[in-house]
Scaffold this motif. Sequence first.
Motif, PDB file in Angstrom:
ATOM      1  N   LEU A  79       0.840  -1.199   0.000  1.00 15.05           N
ATOM      2  CA  LEU A  79       0.000   0.000   0.000  1.00 15.05           C
ATOM      3  C   LEU A  79       0.880   1.255   0.000  1.00 15.05           C
ATOM      4  CD1 LEU A  79      -2.881   1.023   0.046  1.00 15.05           C
ATOM      5  CD2 LEU A  79      -2.795   0.983   2.540  1.00 15.05           C
ATOM      6  N   GLU A  80       1.955   1.254   0.821  1.00 19.05           N
ATOM      7  CA  GLU A  80       2.881   2.392   0.845  1.00 19.05           C
ATOM      8  C   GLU A  80       3.557   2.565  -0.513  1.00 19.05           C
ATOM      9  OE1 GLU A  80       5.552   1.634   4.073  1.00 19.05           O
ATOM     10  OE2 GLU A  80       4.044   2.054   5.615  1.00 19.05           O
ATOM     11  N   PHE A  81       3.957   1.435  -1.094  1.00 18.94           N
ATOM     12  CA  PHE A  81       4.581   1.480  -2.412  1.00 18.94           C
ATOM     13  C   PHE A  81       3.611   2.051  -3.443  1.00 18.94           C
ATOM     14  CE2 PHE A  81       5.341  -0.508  -6.544  1.00 18.94           C
ATOM     15  CZ  PHE A  81       6.620  -0.054  -6.806  1.00 18.94           C
ATOM     16  N   ASN A  82       2.360   1.583  -3.398  1.00 20.49           N
ATOM     17  CA  ASN A  82       1.352   2.072  -4.342  1.00 20.49           C
ATOM     18  C   ASN A  82       1.110   3.565  -4.168  1.00 20.49           C
ATOM     19  OD1 ASN A  82       0.965  -0.358  -5.590  1.00 20.49           O
ATOM     20  ND2 ASN A  82      -0.784  -0.958  -4.342  1.00 20.49           N
ATOM     21  N   THR A  83       1.043   4.026  -2.906  1.00 20.49           N
ATOM     22  CA  THR A  83       0.823   5.442  -2.641  1.00 20.49           C
ATOM     23  C   THR A  83       1.997   6.268  -3.158  1.00 20.49           C
ATOM     24  OG1 THR A  83      -0.437   4.856  -0.667  1.00 20.49           O
ATOM     25  CG2 THR A  83       0.311   7.119  -0.821  1.00 20.49           C
ATOM     26  N   ALA A  84       3.225   5.821  -2.861  1.00 23.81           N
ATOM     27  CA  ALA A  84       4.426   6.527  -3.327  1.00 23.81           C
ATOM     28  C   ALA A  84       4.486   6.525  -4.848  1.00 23.81           C
ATOM     29  CB  ALA A  84       5.675   5.885  -2.741  1.00 23.81           C
ATOM     30  N   SER A  85       4.148   5.378  -5.453  1.00 21.83           N
ATOM     31  CA  SER A  85       4.154   5.275  -6.921  1.00 21.83           C
ATOM     32  C   SER A  85       3.122   6.216  -7.520  1.00 21.83           C
ATOM     33  CB  SER A  85       3.868   3.848  -7.368  1.00 21.83           C
ATOM     34  OG  SER A  85       4.895   2.990  -6.961  1.00 21.83           O
ATOM     35  N   SER A  86       1.949   6.269  -6.894  1.00 22.07           N
ATOM     36  CA  SER A  86       0.885   7.140  -7.382  1.00 22.07           C
ATOM     37  C   SER A  86       1.321   8.603  -7.302  1.00 22.07           C
ATOM     38  CB  SER A  86      -0.378   6.917  -6.561  1.00 22.07           C
ATOM     39  OG  SER A  86      -1.389   7.794  -6.978  1.00 22.07           O
ATOM     40  N   ARG A  87       1.948   8.983  -6.166  1.00 22.04           N
ATOM     41  CA  ARG A  87       2.448  10.345  -6.012  1.00 22.04           C
ATOM     42  C   ARG A  87       3.508  10.654  -7.065  1.00 22.04           C
ATOM     43  NH1 ARG A  87       4.588  10.167  -0.821  1.00 22.04           N
ATOM     44  NH2 ARG A  87       2.729   9.168  -0.063  1.00 22.04           N
ATOM     45  N   GLU A  88       4.394   9.706  -7.270  1.00 18.56           N
ATOM     46  CA  GLU A  88       5.459   9.880  -8.259  1.00 18.56           C
ATOM     47  C   GLU A  88       4.879   9.999  -9.667  1.00 18.56           C
ATOM     48  OE1 GLU A  88       9.168  10.652  -9.499  1.00 18.56           O
ATOM     49  OE2 GLU A  88       8.575  10.400  -7.407  1.00 18.56           O
ATOM     50  N   MET A  89       3.853   9.204  -9.958  1.00 20.90           N
ATOM     51  CA  MET A  89       3.195   9.282 -11.271  1.00 20.90           C
ATOM     52  C   MET A  89       2.551  10.656 -11.460  1.00 20.90           C
ATOM     53  SD  MET A  89       3.660   6.700 -13.164  1.00 20.90           S
ATOM     54  CE  MET A  89       2.341   6.573 -14.327  1.00 20.90           C
ATOM     55  N   ASP A  90       1.902  11.174 -10.396  1.00 13.67           N
ATOM     56  CA  ASP A  90       1.298  12.504 -10.473  1.00 13.67           C
ATOM     57  C   ASP A  90       2.374  13.551 -10.765  1.00 13.67           C
ATOM     58  OD1 ASP A  90      -1.178  11.458  -9.952  1.00 13.67           O
ATOM     59  OD2 ASP A  90      -1.226  12.055  -7.834  1.00 13.67           O
ATOM     60  N   ASN A  91       3.516  13.441 -10.062  1.00 11.33           N
ATOM     61  CA  ASN A  91       4.620  14.374 -10.303  1.00 11.33           C
ATOM     62  C   ASN A  91       5.128  14.278 -11.735  1.00 11.33           C
ATOM     63  OD1 ASN A  91       4.525  15.349  -7.705  1.00 11.33           O
ATOM     64  ND2 ASN A  91       6.153  14.010  -6.933  1.00 11.33           N
ATOM     65  N   LEU A  92       5.258  13.050 -12.229  1.00  8.77           N
ATOM     66  CA  LEU A  92       5.734  12.851 -13.603  1.00  8.77           C
ATOM     67  C   LEU A  92       4.753  13.417 -14.621  1.00  8.77           C
ATOM     68  CD1 LEU A  92       7.262   9.256 -13.391  1.00  8.77           C
ATOM     69  CD2 LEU A  92       8.493  11.425 -13.643  1.00  8.77           C
ATOM     70  N   VAL A  93       3.454  13.259 -14.340  1.00  7.56           N
ATOM     71  CA  VAL A  93       2.434  13.815 -15.244  1.00  7.56           C
ATOM     72  C   VAL A  93       2.558  15.345 -15.266  1.00  7.56           C
ATOM     73  CG1 VAL A  93      -0.055  14.177 -15.508  1.00  7.56           C
ATOM     74  CG2 VAL A  93       0.821  11.881 -15.105  1.00  7.56           C
TER      75      VAL A  93
END
Length: 191
Positions: A47-61
């Motif tokens: 879940l932490e990985f998914n949240t961090a990945s989601s945040r990182e994806m938002d930043n990349l977008v």
Amino acid sequence: MSSSQQPSDLSQQQQNRYPTPSNFGLSTQQLTPQQAQLYTKLQTALLEFNTASSREMDNLVNVNKQLNDAENRTKAELLSLRDLSTKIQHNIVTLNRCTEQLNVKIEQIRTWPEEPVDEIICGSSVVHNQLFELVAEEIAIEDTIYYLDQALSQDKVELNAYMKHVRNLSREQFMKKSLIKKVKTQLGHVE
């Protein structure tokens, strides 16, 4: 990633990709306490990985959007600079053409014979030349009196010297005007 797919949708898809005990036909009650504890830790880490990945994806977008905007601005600026360069080149060509024309005219003027001004500006007879010179002298006296007036008003000349010069110049001017009148009468000019 397509523009219609939101980061939260992506996060939900990522969570569904990972295995759960039910995917293996097990229920959480069938797990040993150590397996359940390990399962909970894995689930938390996931879940932490998914949240961090989601945040990182938002930043990349966001970074991608900024880069696309910057690219569009750069392209627009490049087009503007190309247009300006074209205009400058056109102006340079026009300026060079005008400079060449001016140089040709200057060379033509340099080849003209030099004539004395006194011979060009003269009357058609001796009497006309005398009239021309008298009028020029009378105007020069008038200008001299004007500049003496200016010098007196600015205290650059004393009153006695001013009066002496103006008296002499006025006498001379009167004589010039009298001669001008005589010459004009001889030439048949009526005032």
